[in-house]
Scaffold this motif. Structure first.
Motif, PDB file in Angstrom:
ATOM      1  N   TYR A  86       0.854  -1.187   0.000  1.00  0.00           N
ATOM      2  CA  TYR A  86       0.000   0.000   0.000  1.00  0.00           C
ATOM      3  C   TYR A  86       0.888   1.234   0.000  1.00  0.00           C
ATOM      4  CZ  TYR A  86      -3.539   3.406   1.527  1.00  0.00           C
ATOM      5  OH  TYR A  86      -4.365   4.495   1.626  1.00  0.00           O
ATOM      6  N   LEU A  87       0.725   2.081  -1.016  1.00  0.00           N
ATOM      7  CA  LEU A  87       1.504   3.319  -1.107  1.00  0.00           C
ATOM      8  C   LEU A  87       0.849   4.371  -0.230  1.00  0.00           C
ATOM      9  CD1 LEU A  87       3.914   3.088  -3.030  1.00  0.00           C
ATOM     10  CD2 LEU A  87       2.022   1.681  -3.898  1.00  0.00           C
ATOM     11  N   THR A  88       1.588   4.832   0.747  1.00  0.00           N
ATOM     12  CA  THR A  88       1.042   5.803   1.696  1.00  0.00           C
ATOM     13  C   THR A  88       2.171   6.592   2.338  1.00  0.00           C
ATOM     14  OG1 THR A  88      -0.018   5.997   3.880  1.00  0.00           O
ATOM     15  CG2 THR A  88       0.945   3.870   3.340  1.00  0.00           C
ATOM     16  N   PRO A  89       1.921   7.879   2.627  1.00  0.00           N
ATOM     17  CA  PRO A  89       2.961   8.651   3.323  1.00  0.00           C
ATOM     18  C   PRO A  89       3.269   8.088   4.709  1.00  0.00           C
ATOM     19  CG  PRO A  89       1.022  10.030   2.828  1.00  0.00           C
ATOM     20  CD  PRO A  89       0.752   8.683   2.276  1.00  0.00           C
ATOM     21  N   GLN A  90       2.409   7.170   5.192  1.00  0.00           N
ATOM     22  CA  GLN A  90       2.650   6.575   6.509  1.00  0.00           C
ATOM     23  C   GLN A  90       3.507   5.310   6.453  1.00  0.00           C
ATOM     24  OE1 GLN A  90      -1.453   6.353   8.066  1.00  0.00           O
ATOM     25  NE2 GLN A  90      -1.664   8.246   6.899  1.00  0.00           N
ATOM     26  N   GLU A 116      -9.273  10.442   1.173  1.00  0.00           N
ATOM     27  CA  GLU A 116      -8.547  10.581   2.437  1.00  0.00           C
ATOM     28  C   GLU A 116      -7.797   9.309   2.825  1.00  0.00           C
ATOM     29  OE1 GLU A 116      -8.135  13.596   4.027  1.00  0.00           O
ATOM     30  OE2 GLU A 116      -9.042  14.024   2.071  1.00  0.00           O
ATOM     31  N   SER A 132       6.184   4.376   1.510  1.00  0.00           N
ATOM     32  CA  SER A 132       6.066   5.777   1.102  1.00  0.00           C
ATOM     33  C   SER A 132       7.192   6.071   0.127  1.00  0.00           C
ATOM     34  CB  SER A 132       6.190   6.671   2.332  1.00  0.00           C
ATOM     35  OG  SER A 132       6.428   8.021   1.937  1.00  0.00           O
ATOM     36  N   ILE A 133       6.922   6.897  -0.873  1.00  0.00           N
ATOM     37  CA  ILE A 133       8.029   7.280  -1.763  1.00  0.00           C
ATOM     38  C   ILE A 133       8.692   8.576  -1.304  1.00  0.00           C
ATOM     39  CG2 ILE A 133       7.131   6.052  -3.761  1.00  0.00           C
ATOM     40  CD1 ILE A 133       6.531   9.002  -4.875  1.00  0.00           C
ATOM     41  N   GLY A 134       8.264   9.121  -0.189  1.00  0.00           N
ATOM     42  CA  GLY A 134       8.919  10.334   0.319  1.00  0.00           C
ATOM     43  C   GLY A 134       7.967  11.125   1.192  1.00  0.00           C
ATOM     44  N   TYR A 136       6.078  13.745   1.499  1.00  0.00           N
ATOM     45  CA  TYR A 136       5.255  14.791   0.897  1.00  0.00           C
ATOM     46  C   TYR A 136       3.950  14.115   0.528  1.00  0.00           C
ATOM     47  CZ  TYR A 136       7.849  12.373  -2.699  1.00  0.00           C
ATOM     48  OH  TYR A 136       8.457  11.392  -3.430  1.00  0.00           O
ATOM     49  N   VAL A 137       2.925  14.889   0.205  1.00  0.00           N
ATOM     50  CA  VAL A 137       1.610  14.299  -0.038  1.00  0.00           C
ATOM     51  C   VAL A 137       1.242  14.377  -1.518  1.00  0.00           C
ATOM     52  CG1 VAL A 137      -0.824  14.326   0.586  1.00  0.00           C
ATOM     53  CG2 VAL A 137       0.900  14.949   2.291  1.00  0.00           C
ATOM     54  N   LEU A 138       0.903  13.238  -2.092  1.00  0.00           N
ATOM     55  CA  LEU A 138       0.463  13.138  -3.485  1.00  0.00           C
ATOM     56  C   LEU A 138      -1.063  13.183  -3.526  1.00  0.00           C
ATOM     57  CD1 LEU A 138       2.726  10.083  -4.428  1.00  0.00           C
ATOM     58  CD2 LEU A 138       3.190  12.491  -4.953  1.00  0.00           C
ATOM     59  N   GLY A 140      -2.740  10.875  -5.077  1.00  0.00           N
ATOM     60  CA  GLY A 140      -3.150   9.478  -5.061  1.00  0.00           C
ATOM     61  C   GLY A 140      -1.919   8.598  -5.084  1.00  0.00           C
ATOM     62  N   GLY A 141      -2.110   7.294  -4.945  1.00  0.00           N
ATOM     63  CA  GLY A 141      -0.974   6.382  -4.858  1.00  0.00           C
ATOM     64  C   GLY A 141      -0.322   6.028  -6.195  1.00  0.00           C
TER      65      GLY A 141
HETATM   66  N1  4GX Z   1       4.202   7.825  -0.935  1.00  0.00           N
HETATM   67  N2  4GX Z   1      -0.196   9.387  -1.211  1.00  0.00           N
HETATM   68  C1  4GX Z   1      -1.885   7.639  -0.784  1.00  0.00           C
HETATM   69  C2  4GX Z   1      -4.128   8.213  -0.049  1.00  0.00           C
HETATM   70  C3  4GX Z   1      -4.035   8.266   1.435  1.00  0.00           C
HETATM   71  C4  4GX Z   1      -4.546   9.341   2.126  1.00  0.00           C
HETATM   72  C5  4GX Z   1      -4.466   9.399   3.476  1.00  0.00           C
HETATM   73  C6  4GX Z   1      -3.388   7.288   3.437  1.00  0.00           C
HETATM   74  C7  4GX Z   1      -3.901   8.359   4.137  1.00  0.00           C
HETATM   75  C8  4GX Z   1       2.215   8.724  -1.078  1.00  0.00           C
HETATM   76  C9  4GX Z   1       3.555   8.931  -0.690  1.00  0.00           C
HETATM   77  C10 4GX Z   1       1.117   9.708  -0.975  1.00  0.00           C
HETATM   78  C11 4GX Z   1      -1.213  10.409  -1.079  1.00  0.00           C
HETATM   79  C12 4GX Z   1      -0.701   8.094  -1.637  1.00  0.00           C
HETATM   80  C13 4GX Z   1      -2.392   9.933  -0.240  1.00  0.00           C
HETATM   81  N3  4GX Z   1      -3.465   7.242   2.111  1.00  0.00           N
HETATM   82  N4  4GX Z   1       2.143   7.489  -1.542  1.00  0.00           N
HETATM   83  N5  4GX Z   1      -2.930   8.675  -0.744  1.00  0.00           N
HETATM   84  N6  4GX Z   1       4.088  10.022  -0.164  1.00  0.00           N
HETATM   85  O1  4GX Z   1       1.404  10.831  -0.653  1.00  0.00           O
HETATM   86  O2  4GX Z   1       3.347   6.931  -1.475  1.00  0.00           O
END
Ligand code: 4GX
Length: 358
Positions: A86-90, A116, A132-134, A136-138, A140-141
């Protein structure tokens, strides 16, 4: 390598993956990039896949059920046990070690979230890796998934040509690349460094290492703090030497190797520092001095140590003794010379992971 990208915007993935080196890799059959449209798994007559958040607040949340069904559709292709990223800033921030580790998988399922985020319950149920790829907030994934696919594919055999090879890269040492030059020899009164024209490969290699270090110190001091000078050393036959050398090269762009059988080293010993890593090969067929402990003159200052025994079940008491001599044993690899040689790459990744966790 087969990627299954679960997304609400499959076109974005296909467009990008079809271009340049990834496109060539797909057409050449080296990688496959499948897209699964999460909307196709909507459980709602309006094809909606999102809903309001419990507890209130701004924005929408992707529902668990369509996401789960999309993952299961991918799993029907790949079989159970496929990693679901799962790609996520977390998530854990992607780096070259993680990239190389993922490249060892046959299949990867990449989940791209929007709005969200995604209902936590399906994540708990299905996701194996949060990346996470870094910081910062994208929006979407998808761009995250594409970055991951791009970086991982460079390690898939046949994706890069010889000239583009991913084998010896300084980033694997947490060092930045040295500067590059091409013709002309003089451009706007700026000359190419003399050493690069000398043809002296040892001096060139040394210059490049210096530049890498200097540049990392200036631009990314945070990387340097986590960087180790890698030395391979072995007692025993040339086969053991070859194994240690290939393991050292796989761990480090700038690794060096020592034949510890040499009388001088045996007598004088050697002291290793705390920013060094020693990969020590112990061949049971080594000609050993009287007490059978050729490693007794090696000293560390908390130096991380990897022990390699090219014969299973015959581990000498080296690990314990080396700890007393100032080393921190990270891992012990043992097994037949052949098995160890075949799995050099996996061991190198494991060693780098261990170093990151120090
Ligand atoms: N590295 N994003 C995921 C959806 C989201 C929103 C809130 C969890 C909580 C990102 C990153 C990234 C934007 C992908 C928010 N997920 N993905 N998306 N930095 O910023 O991979």
């Amino acid at each position: 390598m087969n990627y299954y990208v679960l997304t609400l915007f499959p076109e974005m993935i296909r467009q990008a993956a079809g271009t340049s080196i990834l496109g060539r890799a797909i057409r050449g059959g080296r990688i496959q990039v499948h897209t699964v449209n999460i909307r196709d798994y909507s459980v709602n007559k309006h094809m909606r896949v999102d809903d309001y958040p419990y507890g209130g607040g701004a924005g929408m949340v992707m529902e668990a059920e369509p996401v789960c069904r999309a993952i299961e559709a991918a799993e029907r292709e790949t079989g159970q046990g496929t990693r679901v990223v799962y790609l996520t800033p977390q998530g854990k921030v992607l780096n070259q070690t993680v990239v190389e580790e993922l490249a060892g998988e046959e299949n990867l399922i990449l989940l791209c979230g929007h709005y969200e985020g995604i209902d936590e319950r399906v994540l708990e149920e299905k996701v194996t890796d949060y990346i996470s790829i870094g910081d910062y907030v994208l929006t979407g994934g998808e761009l995250g998934a594409l970055v991951l696919i791009d970086a991982v594919s460079r390690f898939v055999p046949g994706v890069l040509s010889n000239e583009e090879s991913a084998q010896f890269e300084s980033l694997q040492d947490n060092l930045l690349e040295y500067p590059h030059y091409t013709r002309p020899e003089e451009w706007r009164r700026k000359k190419v460094p003399e050493v690069l024209l000398s043809g002296d490969h040892r001096r060139i290699e040394e210059w490049r290492r210096e530049k890498s270090l200097e540049r990392t110190r200036e631009r990314r001091p945070d990387l340097l703090e986590r960087s180790f000078q890698v030395t391979g050393g072995w007692f025993g036959g040339e086969n053991c030497g070859v194994l240690v050398r290939s393991l050292t090269d796989a761990v480090s762009r700038y690794g060096s190797c020592l034949d510890l059988n040499r009388k001088k080293i045996r007598r004088q010993g050697r002291v290793f520092g705390e920013r060094e890593l020693l990969i020590l090969g112990l061949d049971p067929e080594a000609e050993t001095p009287e007490d059978g402990r050729p490693w007794r003159n090696l000293r560390g200052r908390g130096t991380p140590l990897v022990l390699v025994f090219p014969k299973a079940g015959q581990e000498p008491p080296a690990a314990e003794e080396m700890e007393k001599q100032g080393f921190r044993v990270l891992t012990v690899f043992s097994g037949s010379l052949q098995k160890l040689s075949e799995e050099t790459r996996e061991y190198a990744i494991q060693i780098r992971k261990n170093l990151e966790n120090l």
